[in-house]
Design an enzyme around this catalytic site. Structure first.
Site, PDB file in Angstrom:
ATOM      1  N   ASP A  13       0.811  -1.218   0.000  1.00  0.00           N
ATOM      2  CA  ASP A  13       0.000   0.000   0.000  1.00  0.00           C
ATOM      3  C   ASP A  13       0.849   1.276   0.000  1.00  0.00           C
ATOM      4  O   ASP A  13       0.434   2.307   0.532  1.00  0.00           O
ATOM      5  CB  ASP A  13      -0.970   0.023   1.192  1.00  0.00           C
ATOM      6  CG  ASP A  13      -1.904  -1.171   1.185  1.00  0.00           C
ATOM      7  OD1 ASP A  13      -2.259  -1.627   0.083  1.00  0.00           O
ATOM      8  OD2 ASP A  13      -2.263  -1.644   2.274  1.00  0.00           O
ATOM      9  N   LYS A  16       1.928   1.951  -5.144  1.00  0.00           N
ATOM     10  CA  LYS A  16       2.505   1.363  -6.357  1.00  0.00           C
ATOM     11  C   LYS A  16       1.617   1.593  -7.572  1.00  0.00           C
ATOM     12  O   LYS A  16       2.096   1.847  -8.661  1.00  0.00           O
ATOM     13  CB  LYS A  16       2.702  -0.158  -6.172  1.00  0.00           C
ATOM     14  CG  LYS A  16       3.683  -0.509  -5.070  1.00  0.00           C
ATOM     15  CD  LYS A  16       3.732  -2.005  -4.821  1.00  0.00           C
ATOM     16  CE  LYS A  16       2.465  -2.585  -4.245  1.00  0.00           C
ATOM     17  NZ  LYS A  16       2.112  -2.146  -2.895  1.00  0.00           N
ATOM     18  N   GLY A  40      -4.485  -4.432  -3.754  1.00  0.00           N
ATOM     19  CA  GLY A  40      -5.489  -3.410  -4.066  1.00  0.00           C
ATOM     20  C   GLY A  40      -4.743  -2.152  -4.448  1.00  0.00           C
ATOM     21  O   GLY A  40      -4.071  -1.560  -3.617  1.00  0.00           O
ATOM     22  N   HIS A  41      -4.803  -1.795  -5.742  1.00  0.00           N
ATOM     23  CA  HIS A  41      -4.039  -0.653  -6.234  1.00  0.00           C
ATOM     24  C   HIS A  41      -4.998   0.445  -6.690  1.00  0.00           C
ATOM     25  O   HIS A  41      -5.834   0.217  -7.556  1.00  0.00           O
ATOM     26  CB  HIS A  41      -3.137  -1.081  -7.400  1.00  0.00           C
ATOM     27  CG  HIS A  41      -2.091  -2.087  -6.990  1.00  0.00           C
ATOM     28  ND1 HIS A  41      -1.188  -2.617  -7.854  1.00  0.00           N
ATOM     29  CD2 HIS A  41      -1.807  -2.638  -5.776  1.00  0.00           C
ATOM     30  CE1 HIS A  41      -0.382  -3.463  -7.202  1.00  0.00           C
ATOM     31  NE2 HIS A  41      -0.756  -3.491  -5.945  1.00  0.00           N
ATOM     32  N   GLN A 223       1.949  -6.117  -3.145  1.00  0.00           N
ATOM     33  CA  GLN A 223       2.447  -6.280  -1.766  1.00  0.00           C
ATOM     34  C   GLN A 223       3.727  -5.440  -1.575  1.00  0.00           C
ATOM     35  O   GLN A 223       3.866  -4.420  -2.206  1.00  0.00           O
ATOM     36  CB  GLN A 223       2.692  -7.757  -1.437  1.00  0.00           C
ATOM     37  CG  GLN A 223       1.432  -8.596  -1.285  1.00  0.00           C
ATOM     38  CD  GLN A 223       0.779  -8.983  -2.592  1.00  0.00           C
ATOM     39  OE1 GLN A 223       1.423  -9.514  -3.473  1.00  0.00           O
ATOM     40  NE2 GLN A 223      -0.497  -8.731  -2.734  1.00  0.00           N
TER      41      GLN A 223
HETATM   42  P1  GDP Z   1      -0.701   0.231  -3.578  1.00  0.00           P
HETATM   43  O1  GDP Z   1      -1.322  -1.020  -3.082  1.00  0.00           O
HETATM   44  O2  GDP Z   1       0.765   0.303  -3.310  1.00  0.00           O
HETATM   45  O3  GDP Z   1      -1.006   0.517  -5.030  1.00  0.00           O
HETATM   46  O4  GDP Z   1      -1.353   1.420  -2.740  1.00  0.00           O
HETATM   47  P2  GDP Z   1      -2.925   1.597  -2.372  1.00  0.00           P
HETATM   48  O5  GDP Z   1      -3.640   2.061  -3.578  1.00  0.00           O
HETATM   49  O6  GDP Z   1      -3.425   0.393  -1.671  1.00  0.00           O
HETATM   50  O7  GDP Z   1      -2.829   2.724  -1.270  1.00  0.00           O
HETATM   51  C1  GDP Z   1      -2.248   3.959  -1.533  1.00  0.00           C
HETATM   52  C2  GDP Z   1      -3.298   5.046  -1.305  1.00  0.00           C
HETATM   53  O8  GDP Z   1      -2.666   6.307  -1.274  1.00  0.00           O
HETATM   54  C3  GDP Z   1      -4.324   5.145  -2.417  1.00  0.00           C
HETATM   55  O9  GDP Z   1      -5.535   5.561  -1.868  1.00  0.00           O
HETATM   56  C4  GDP Z   1      -3.745   6.226  -3.339  1.00  0.00           C
HETATM   57  O10 GDP Z   1      -4.758   6.907  -4.064  1.00  0.00           O
HETATM   58  C5  GDP Z   1      -3.115   7.141  -2.331  1.00  0.00           C
HETATM   59  N1  GDP Z   1      -1.916   7.846  -2.790  1.00  0.00           N
HETATM   60  C6  GDP Z   1      -0.919   7.420  -3.600  1.00  0.00           C
HETATM   61  N2  GDP Z   1       0.062   8.350  -3.663  1.00  0.00           N
HETATM   62  C7  GDP Z   1      -0.321   9.378  -2.888  1.00  0.00           C
HETATM   63  C8  GDP Z   1       0.279  10.613  -2.512  1.00  0.00           C
HETATM   64  O11 GDP Z   1       1.393  10.967  -2.898  1.00  0.00           O
HETATM   65  N3  GDP Z   1      -0.440  11.412  -1.643  1.00  0.00           N
HETATM   66  C9  GDP Z   1      -1.661  11.056  -1.171  1.00  0.00           C
HETATM   67  N4  GDP Z   1      -2.278  11.892  -0.325  1.00  0.00           N
HETATM   68  N5  GDP Z   1      -2.246   9.902  -1.495  1.00  0.00           N
HETATM   69  C10 GDP Z   1      -1.579   9.067  -2.329  1.00  0.00           C
HETATM   70  P1  IMO Z   2      -0.899  -4.231  -2.187  1.00  0.00           P
HETATM   71  O1  IMO Z   2      -0.464  -4.766  -3.546  1.00  0.00           O
HETATM   72  C1  IMO Z   2      -1.017  -4.609   2.132  1.00  0.00           C
HETATM   73  C2  IMO Z   2      -1.016  -8.655   3.782  1.00  0.00           C
HETATM   74  C3  IMO Z   2      -2.277  -9.085   4.502  1.00  0.00           C
HETATM   75  C4  IMO Z   2      -1.673 -10.009   5.552  1.00  0.00           C
HETATM   76  C5  IMO Z   2      -0.548 -10.698   4.777  1.00  0.00           C
HETATM   77  C6  IMO Z   2      -0.916 -12.063   4.215  1.00  0.00           C
HETATM   78  O2  IMO Z   2      -2.196  -3.523  -2.221  1.00  0.00           O
HETATM   79  O3  IMO Z   2       0.209  -3.449  -1.566  1.00  0.00           O
HETATM   80  P2  IMO Z   2      -2.440 -12.826   2.153  1.00  0.00           P
HETATM   81  O4  IMO Z   2      -3.887 -12.622   1.897  1.00  0.00           O
HETATM   82  O5  IMO Z   2      -1.533 -12.303   1.099  1.00  0.00           O
HETATM   83  O6  IMO Z   2      -2.082 -14.247   2.518  1.00  0.00           O
HETATM   84  O7  IMO Z   2      -2.151 -11.979   3.518  1.00  0.00           O
HETATM   85  O8  IMO Z   2      -0.210  -9.823   3.713  1.00  0.00           O
HETATM   86  N1  IMO Z   2      -1.209  -8.173   2.386  1.00  0.00           N
HETATM   87  C7  IMO Z   2      -1.171  -6.884   2.041  1.00  0.00           C
HETATM   88  N2  IMO Z   2      -1.041  -5.773   2.795  1.00  0.00           N
HETATM   89  N3  IMO Z   2      -1.096  -4.505   0.789  1.00  0.00           N
HETATM   90  C8  IMO Z   2      -1.203  -5.610   0.014  1.00  0.00           C
HETATM   91  O9  IMO Z   2      -1.157  -5.562  -1.330  1.00  0.00           O
HETATM   92  C9  IMO Z   2      -1.280  -6.870   0.636  1.00  0.00           C
HETATM   93  N4  IMO Z   2      -1.404  -8.142   0.197  1.00  0.00           N
HETATM   94  C10 IMO Z   2      -1.350  -8.930   1.274  1.00  0.00           C
HETATM   95  O10 IMO Z   2      -2.934  -7.990   5.070  1.00  0.00           O
HETATM   96  O11 IMO Z   2      -1.094  -9.254   6.573  1.00  0.00           O
HETATM   97 MG    MG Z   3      -2.863  -1.652  -1.829  1.00  0.00          MG
END
Ligand code: GDP
Ligand code: IMO
Ligand code: MG
Length: 423
Positions: A13, A16, A40-41, A223
């Site tokens: 999270d 990416k 979840g991206h 991840q």
């Molecule tokens: P990922 O799993 O690495 O793709 O990240 P997620 O999408 O799960 O979580 C990142 C969150 O931060 C999302 O809600 C993005 O829209 C938000 N985000 C990404 N870059 C920035 C940033 O530079 N500033 C802010 N405020 N939000 C960001």
């Molecule tokens: P993105 O791509 C954050 C965490 C779960 C748990 C552990 C194992 O959005 O960054 P799993 O279901 O993979 O066996 O769970 O890994 N986890 C993540 N945490 N972002 C993710 O993906 C994750 N994918 C798995 O919360 O702690």
């Molecule tokens: Mg994510």
């Protein structure tokens, strides 16, 4: 020509999806190499917000190829749901490709994931419950089913029957739940397989040909480094290799085809699920980061645990991924804090440790040793050049560069595609 990996440097999270979407503009192919719909991206384009789980963020560029490599585990139901969700929003799937060797998440994988978490009680991992761990377990135990196996009914039935010989024993004798039948699973999956069939190809061949044609490939990590089964906070990890090494095995591209590795790094730290977290903040600063950063999971909706930036973690990520640059995201979230802390080492019993240890739960707790920097009050989201950032924000960025010996080339200052500073 430069093929790049975008990898999570922390616990996932990091942003990416956003960084991939931004940088993908200059790529020809965007490829997922591991994980499944545990990811979840979030990608925000104009007024539209997309939440992608399995499909690479590059799908939002219709002319670019989006590829799911063989290292990805695919739940056919979730995959078709995601595809239909995109189609309904007029996103083209004409350039989507799925590896024939990708392993398939079967209904019993999800059941085992959830039953096992329940059985573990307080010692649970806090998984996403999507069946990821059990699917990779079957892959390693050589009883998994791959996408290509689903394309022929007889082959599917034969392999599934063998798999169920084993899994039904567990379901009945260990977990005390009703067994599954070959027919019911095949009936359930049939319509989804038919929708996926046209997309299933030899993606290693496709990628290597593209590379030979000098097309530019971006590998989108899921991840993060600390969730890696080998380099993460084992056993509180996922069951794959989200680190850069996973790209080669997860796509069938050789290591010599890769030029750069971008480590997506949040300006603070978050974690979803259980497991150790030395810089975790259970105070008003933690709440500030959680609220200001909107730290809720995209896949499970769980609130993310928040804490200060941890340097031993970053140095570990730089090393195990061979990071050539850092994309520092969510710097805007820190605006308004009087001071900002960076954990530079840990106190462990009488020892001061400045490298990430193999086990954070080994004896005495690892207590963070902090260096404190002055914060800034200004909203930095309108800034579009490094020079426009407040002095203390620049000092924070430069401190991270200095301590990790890695350049911060991209800075996130908001969630939208254009809310970034490229240096
Ligand atoms: P990922 O799993 O690495 O793709 O990240 P997620 O999408 O799960 O979580 C990142 C969150 O931060 C999302 O809600 C993005 O829209 C938000 N985000 C990404 N870059 C920035 C940033 O530079 N500033 C802010 N405020 N939000 C960001
Ligand atoms: P993105 O791509 C954050 C965490 C779960 C748990 C552990 C194992 O959005 O960054 P799993 O279901 O993979 O066996 O769970 O890994 N986890 C993540 N945490 N972002 C993710 O993906 C994750 N994918 C798995 O919360 O702690
Ligand atoms: Mg994510």
């Amino acid at each position: 020509m430069a093929n790049k990996i975008v990898v999570g440097a922390q616990w996932g999270d990091e942003g990416k999806g956003k960084i991939t979407d931004m940088l993908a503009e200059t790529a020809d192919l965007i490829v997922r190499f591991g994980g499944g719909n545990n990811a979840g991206h979030t990608v925000i384009v104009g007024e539209e917000k997309f939440e992608l789980h399995l499909i690479p963020s590059g799908i939002l560029y219709p002319e670019k190829k989006s590829v799911l490599g063989g290292g990805v585990v695919i739940d056919p139901v979730a995959m078709v749901e995601e595809m239909e969700g995109l189609l309904a929003r007029d996103v083209s799937l004409d350039n989507l490709y799925i590896a024939e060797t990708a392993h398939v998440i079967m209904p019993y994988h999800q059941m085992f994931d959830q039953l096992e978490e329940k059985r573990k009680g307080d010692s649970k991992i806090g998984t996403t419950g999507k069946g990821i761990g059990p699917c990779y377990t079957d892959k390693a135990a050589r009883r998994g089913l791959r996408m290509v196996d689903l394309l022929d009914e007889k082959r599917f039935a034969r392999k599934l029957e063998k798999a169920l010989d084993y899994h039904n024993l567990l379901l009945e004798k260990v977990y005390g739940v009703a067994p599954l039948t070959v027919n019911e699973i095949m009936e359930e999956y049939r319509p989804f397989i038919e929708k996926l069939r046209p997309y299933i190809v030899n993606t290693s061949l496709l990628l290597n040909k593209a590379h030979q044609n000098n097309e530019k490939i971006f590998f989108e990590g899921a991840q993060g480094t600390l969730l890696d089964i080998d380099y993460g906070t084992y056993p509180f990890v996922t069951s794959s290799n989200p680190t850069a090494g996973g790209v080669c095995t997860g796509t069938g591209m050789g290591p010599t085809t890769i030029d750069d590795v971008i480590g997506v790094t949040k300006a603070y730290l978050t974690r979803v699920g259980e497991g150790p977290f030395p810089t975790e903040l259970n105070d008003e600063v933690g709440t500030f980061l959680q609220e200001n950063g909107q730290e809720f999971g995209v896949t499970t909706g769980r609130a993310r645990r928040c804490g200060w930036f941890d340097l031993p973690i970053l140095k570990h990520a730089v090393r195990v991924n061979g990071l050539t640059e850092i994309a520092l995201t969510k710097l805007d979230v820190l605006s308004g804090l009087d001071e900002i802390k960076i954990c530079v080492a840990y106190q462990h019993g009488n020892d001061e440790i400045d490298e990430f240890p193999p086990d954070l739960e080994n004896g005495e707790p690892y207590k963070p040793i902090y260096e404190t920097l002055a914060g800034w009050q200004e909203d930095i989201s309108p800034c579009r050049s490094y020079a426009e950032l407040p002095k203390n924000a620049k000092l924070y960025v430069e401190k991270i560069e200095e301590l990790t010996s890695t350049p911060v080339k991209t800075i996130g200052i908001g969630p939208a595609r254009d809310e970034a500073i490229i240096r």
